[in-house]
Design an enzyme around this catalytic site. Structure first.
Site, mmCIF file in Angstrom:
data_model
loop_
_atom_site.group_PDB
_atom_site.id
_atom_site.type_symbol
_atom_site.label_atom_id
_atom_site.label_comp_id
_atom_site.label_asym_id
_atom_site.label_seq_id
_atom_site.Cartn_x
_atom_site.Cartn_y
_atom_site.Cartn_z
ATOM 1 N N THR A 73 0.834 -1.204 0.000
ATOM 2 C CA THR A 73 0.000 0.000 0.000
ATOM 3 C C THR A 73 0.866 1.251 0.000
ATOM 4 O OG1 THR A 73 -1.743 -1.193 1.177
ATOM 5 C CG2 THR A 73 -1.819 1.226 1.260
ATOM 6 N N ALA A 273 9.560 -13.819 -0.500
ATOM 7 C CA ALA A 273 10.829 -13.398 0.112
ATOM 8 C C ALA A 273 11.250 -14.288 1.266
ATOM 9 C CB ALA A 273 10.731 -11.954 0.590
ATOM 10 N N TRP A 409 -3.459 4.907 2.555
ATOM 11 C CA TRP A 409 -4.583 3.973 2.540
ATOM 12 C C TRP A 409 -5.903 4.734 2.538
ATOM 13 C CZ3 TRP A 409 -8.895 2.697 5.345
ATOM 14 C CH2 TRP A 409 -9.472 1.454 5.077
#
Length: 556
Positions: A73, A273, A409
């Site tokens: 975000t 990851a 956001w």
């Protein structure tokens, strides 16, 4: 409060050709996938190869918690905010995996008013890249087993097969399986298993390749098994690399979409990851740097995993030089790292915040080890108090990091202007002196130990006998100079997901080391990390639906 999908479904998207024109990409280099998605032809790379590069901005985060950090975000919001400030910016992200979409984690398209769209398409089948990767990987697996079935001309020892199959789904039942049952015509029985597609070496090869022919060369180097006398068997030996590259001829092209505010976004490749190297493709990033003055990209999970691999793997292979790193944090997550229960995070508890902020401090120190300036983005929640926010700001500034409040956001680009200004100021006034953590010529165990002690803060590394043997084997075979891709829990700096904050007095336990010769690194598996996740007790899929008009609900 509207859900992410409701916000995304109300978006007024521009035709993707308009987004391409904003980047000066001609029509003959745009391959449309409907009105709002496109792939960019590889011809663009030749046209732009002599154009100077823009500035590269990495977004990473503290170790994630159930409280949420908002790294994707923030990445989307920062890219939009840079454009709002009059800069020519582009965002480069990974493609979401269906596994976490239907599991518990969710997708990777941002959230609130800092999203990329069309959100449903991006989080589901998108342009088919993951299907191509899955099929390419499993073609190699099928050719390997067929070679054994057809007289085993390569003298493959079926007890030393290292290639597993892949599927882009969380399916724990496939972690360990037996194949080839049913008699002589059905193949040679042996143990096998599945990894999730994002852990596939084919995925890593795609994300680290510089062009289609480089991808084919990487495929050729993939080690699938060993002979009875211990020699590696590769995809080249199976004559598979040509067909594999053919299957990837479209998947290698970067995908172009847009944000809610029409900022261009490349979404390409999607390794995790915690079990892979966690970065979008080098090709998408490099193309973005030719097309924009600023490229905002992210690396998965916390800086101990995603950022370290971004620096030591992606930047090393691609010759990239990041200008600044943004570390995303929240007051809520820091309090969880300090021991405060999730149900009580709205309560002000300065003691928990003081303990938890040590996790952020370690990540700031780690980024500094690579010579890259850091900007801290405090992802704001309505429950944050001025006292808590001021405390976080002060501690970050004491460590020499710029700090900005991010409200992307809730407000989109308008909520990211302070962060964008701090990032631009850092690029202008704090030059990056980027360097790697280790040199590849160092012995394998030294490289692993350096990551464990310097980045994680461990006392040292404990190796199982299997891992010790693998390290010796790979060194003897000439792979000792490869860099390291650590597979570790994302929730802690240690390999124990329950040790939050900044744990001390621990060792990293290495149980397995896998060779990814095509990708060009060794995967070091620590703790209890799994390369095929499972679904939770109640998967997110239980809440998803579609109506007679094709409208999707429950997708975040």
């Amino acid at each position: 409060m509207k859900s992410d999908i409701e916000i995304a479904q109300e978006a007024q998207m521009k035709p993707i050709m308009e987004i391409a024109r904003s980047l000066d990409i001609p029509e003959d280099e745009v391959e449309l996938y409907g009105n709002y998605k496109a792939k960019i032809s590889l011809k663009a790379f030749d046209r732009l190869k002599n154009k100077p590069d823009g500035k590269l901005i990495l977004v990473t985060a503290i170790n994630p918690t159930p409280a949420g950090e908002g790294k994707s975000t923030t990445t989307v919001g920062l890219g939009m905010a840079l454009n709002k400030l009059g800069k020519k910016a582009l965002i480069a992200l990974r493609e979401p995996s269906l596994g976490p979409c239907f599991g518990v984690k969710g997708g990777a398209a941002g959230g609130g008013y800092a999203q990329i769209v069309p959100m449903e398409d991006i989080n589901l089948h998108f342009t088919g890249d993951f299907h191509a990767i899955t099929t390419t990987h499993n073609l190699l697996a099928a050719m390997l087993d067929n070679s054994i079935q057809q007289g085993n001309p390569l003298n493959i020892d079926s007890r030393q097969i290292v290639l597993r199959r892949v599927l882009d789904m969380n399916d724990r039942a496939l972690r360990k399986i037996v194949i080839g049952l049913g008699g002589r015509t059905e193949g040679v029985p042996r143990e096998n298993g599945f990894d999730i597609t994002v852990a596939s070496e084919v995925m890593a090869c795609l994300c680290l390749a510089s062009d289609l022919m480089d991808l084919k060369k990487r495929f050729a180097r993939i080690v699938v098994a060993y002979t009875y006398d211990g020699k590696p068997v590769t995809a080249y030996d199976l004559e598979a690399e040509g067909a594999m590259a053919m299957l990837m001829k479209d998947a290698i092209k970067p995908n172009l979409v847009q944000t809610l505010e029409h900022t261009p976004v490349f979404v390409h490749g999607g390794p995790f990851a915690n079990i892979a190297h966690g970065c979008n493709s080098i090709m998408a990033t490099k193309l973005g740097l030719k097309l924009a003055d600023y490229v905002v990209t992210e690396a998965g999970f916390g800086a101990d995993l995603g950022a370290e691999k971004f620096y030591d793997l992606k930047c090393r292979f691609a010759g990239l030089n990041p200008a600044v790193t943004v570390i995303v944090t929240t007051v809520r997550a820091l309090k969880m790292h300090g021991g405060q229960p999730k149900a009580d995070l709205t309560t002000v508890n300065m003691d928990s915040l003081d303990k938890g902020i040590k996790n952020l401090e370690k990540h700031i120190e780690n980024v500094a080890k690579f010579g890259v300036p850091a900007v801290i983005a405090i992802n704001a929640f309505p429950t944050d108090t001025e006292q808590e926010l001021a405390f976080v700001r002060r501690r970050c500034e004491e460590l020499g990091a710029e700090v900005a409040l991010s409200e992307v956001w809730a407000k989109g680009s308008a909520g990211g202007e302070e962060l964008a200004a701090k990032v631009l100021n850092s690029i202008e006034n704090r030059p990056s002196n980027f360097k790697f953590l280790y040199e590849t010529e160092a012995p394998l165990k030294d490289k692993i130990s350096k990551i464990a002690t310097e980045i994680y803060g461990a006392n040292g590394v404990l190796f199982t006998k299997e891992a010790e043997n693998a390290i010796q084997k790979y060194t003897n075979l000439g792979y000792g100079n490869l860099p390291i891709c650590m597979a570790k829990t994302q929730y802690s700096l240690s390999d124990d997901p329950t040790k939050l904050g900044r744990p001390t007095d621990f060792d990293i336990n290495v149980r397995e080391v896998r060779l990814s010769a095509g990708a060009g690194f060794l995967v070091v598996i620590t703790g209890a990390i799994m390369t095929m996740p499972g679904l939770p007790k109640r998967p997110a899929a239980c809440n998803m639906d579609i109506d007679e008009n094709g409208k999707i609900s429950g997708l975040f």
